[in-house]
Scaffold this motif. Structure first.
Motif, PDB file in Angstrom:
ATOM      1  N   GLN A 211       0.880  -1.164   0.000  1.00 52.83           N
ATOM      2  CA  GLN A 211       0.000   0.000   0.000  1.00 52.83           C
ATOM      3  C   GLN A 211       0.909   1.202   0.000  1.00 52.83           C
TER       4      GLN A 211
ATOM      5  N   ALA B 266      -2.725   0.555   7.829  1.00 50.34           N
ATOM      6  CA  ALA B 266      -2.560  -0.829   8.244  1.00 50.34           C
ATOM      7  C   ALA B 266      -2.451  -0.940   9.759  1.00 50.34           C
TER       8      ALA B 266
ATOM      9  N   THR C 105       0.774  -5.891   2.563  1.00 55.30           N
ATOM     10  CA  THR C 105      -0.348  -5.174   3.158  1.00 55.30           C
ATOM     11  C   THR C 105      -1.377  -6.158   3.702  1.00 55.30           C
TER      12      THR C 105
END
Ligand code: AMP
Ligand code: GLY
Length: 423
Positions: A210, A419, A233
């Motif tokens: 990401q 995340a 990710t």
């Protein structure tokens, strides 16, 4: 065998570093490279858009392998020209690079092959584009067809904004790249990327990531080439990776092969993970930058062997091994980027950093002036930390960032937030 890497950014530094570790390659040349790349490769000042100059360099140096970093030489047909000269090059031909070079081509290709993506329509006429925007309403996404250095996309929140964006593109704001515009359905969801190593027929997943595209913390400010990235990710778990490979990557390879333009190279699929499943937002026909700087330090398999295997059409016989770690990359950029910024400012403190196993400093735009290291562009350094957890990787990367003495630089302090917020 000698290898030539084409490009001079952080992605190419990561490629040179990874290829330099390959026992199959003895000697990496990079064109044009930069001051950091010069530690891992011999840099030769040939520009990435100088196709004839690059072919001449590959010939003169008798390189056995060329790896092309950025999209521009790919869309200009560098790989075709090298192939005609009998030089093995990893990257798509100009015909295959249209997946990135023309959004209209990519969208029509997806429609033909049932690849899930946003609904769209293509226009060259302002009145017809206006009618479509008014009929459809907002939000709606307006895209210049061709390469516009990341500036050709407007996610319009109002009809007015969409009309203005379409007029700007059709009126020549992006030159020829915007003479055709693509109007797209707005997709809601989380964005993530998947990279595939492709040999024309087979594809191997080579990492998920990401990236953080906005200039400032909290995803504020203008779009950039990318201010940081994490890999892998959590948005793409094993079963989602399988879906993306099955619904998007493999049909793409099959469709391109059937069209007589088999795709060899790194395929970057930008995704929106919607409530209805993964949707393709864009193809890129090369590794991401700074995603490569997050992905490659985790790769245990020899990249040289993988790339040569892909050129042999033998990826079905290969497998990838990864360090069981998380990577987080922070980009340091010149103040003002992506707008006007000074260059030639001095960076200090890099030599004292504990680089090695879990810390990597990739240079994106630097040059040497005697003993001094100077910034020579917008995105200047990419610092990657590895850790057993994403939080540990973040700590390692930012500790290094804090030890760098560069008054005229800036970075985001919140890379990885999306995340980390899930945990
Ligand atoms: P692209 O250059 O096509 O990747 O677009 C740049 C950015 O615009 C993407 O990373 C997304 O954040 C956003 N974007 C592009 N297309 C769409 C879409 N159909 N729906 C929502 N956001 C989009
Ligand atoms: N980081 C986005 C790109 O490489 O296009």
């Amino acid at each position: 065998m000698k290898a030539l890497v084409v490009g001079g950014g952080g992605r190419e530094h990561a490629l040179c570093w990874a290829l330099g570790a390959s026992p199959l390659l003895d000697g990496i040349i990079c064109a044009p490279g930069n001051a950091g790349i010069a530690r891992d490769a011999r840099c030769v000042p040939v520009a990435v858009d100088d196709v004839e100059g690059l072919v001449a360099l590959a010939r003169a140096e008798q390189v056995g392998l060329v790896v092309v970093g950025p999209e521009l030489p790919l869309t200009l047909g560098l790989v075709d020209r090298l192939a005609a000269a009998g030089i093995r090059a990893f990257g798509p031909t100009a015909a295959a690079a249209r997946l990135e070079g023309s959004k209209a081509f990519a969208k029509a290709f997806c429609a033909r092959h049932g690849i899930p993506t946003a609904a769209f329509a293509t226009f060259t006429d302002a009145a017809a584009a206006h009618a479509h925007i008014r009929r459809h309403g907002a939000p709606i996404v307006v895209k210049a067809d061709g390469l516009a250095a990341g500036k050709g996309v407007v996610v319009a929140q109002s009809v007015e904004e969409a009309l203005t964006a379409a007029d700007a593109a059709l009126g020549g704001a992006f030159g020829e790249a915007g003479r055709t515009v693509v109007l797209e359905e707005f997709l809601a969801g989380e964005e993530a990327s998947l990279f595939a190593l492709c040999d024309g027929t087979h594809a191997l997943e080579i990492g998920t990531a990401q990236d953080y595209k906005r200039a400032f913390d909290g995803d504020a400010g203008p779009n950039t080439g990318g201010m940081g990235a994490i890999s892998p990710t959590p948005a793409l778990d094993g079963s989602m990776v399988e879906r993306v490979m099955g619904e998007i990557v493999r049909p793409t390879l099959a469709g391109m092969a059937a069209a007589g333009a088999p795709f060899r190279g790194f395929l970057y699929v930008g995704l929106m993970l919607t409530a209805d499943g993964p949707r393709l937002v864009e193809y890129n026909v090369r590794f991401g930058d700074p995603e490569a700087q997050a992905v490659l330090p985790r790769l245990m398999t020899d990249l040289g062997q993988l790339v040569l295997g892909a050129l042999d059409g033998a990826l079905n016989h290969m497998d990838l091994r990864w360090l069981p770690k998380h990577a987080l990359t922070v980009v340091l950029a010149s103040r003002g980027y992506p707008g006007a910024h000074a260059t030639g400012t001095e960076i200090r403190g890099l030599d004292a950093l504990p680089t090695g196993e879990d810390l990597f400093v990739f240079h994106a735009a630097t040059r040497r002036d005697g003993d001094r290291l100077l910034a020579s562009g917008g995105r200047v350094l990419a610092i990657t930390g590895l850790g057993d957890t994403l939080a540990a990787a973040r700590e390692r990367a930012y500790a290094a960032v804090d030890a760098i003495d560069w008054l005229e630089g800036f970075c985001r302090r919140d890379i990885g937030w999306r995340a980390l917020a899930r945990a």
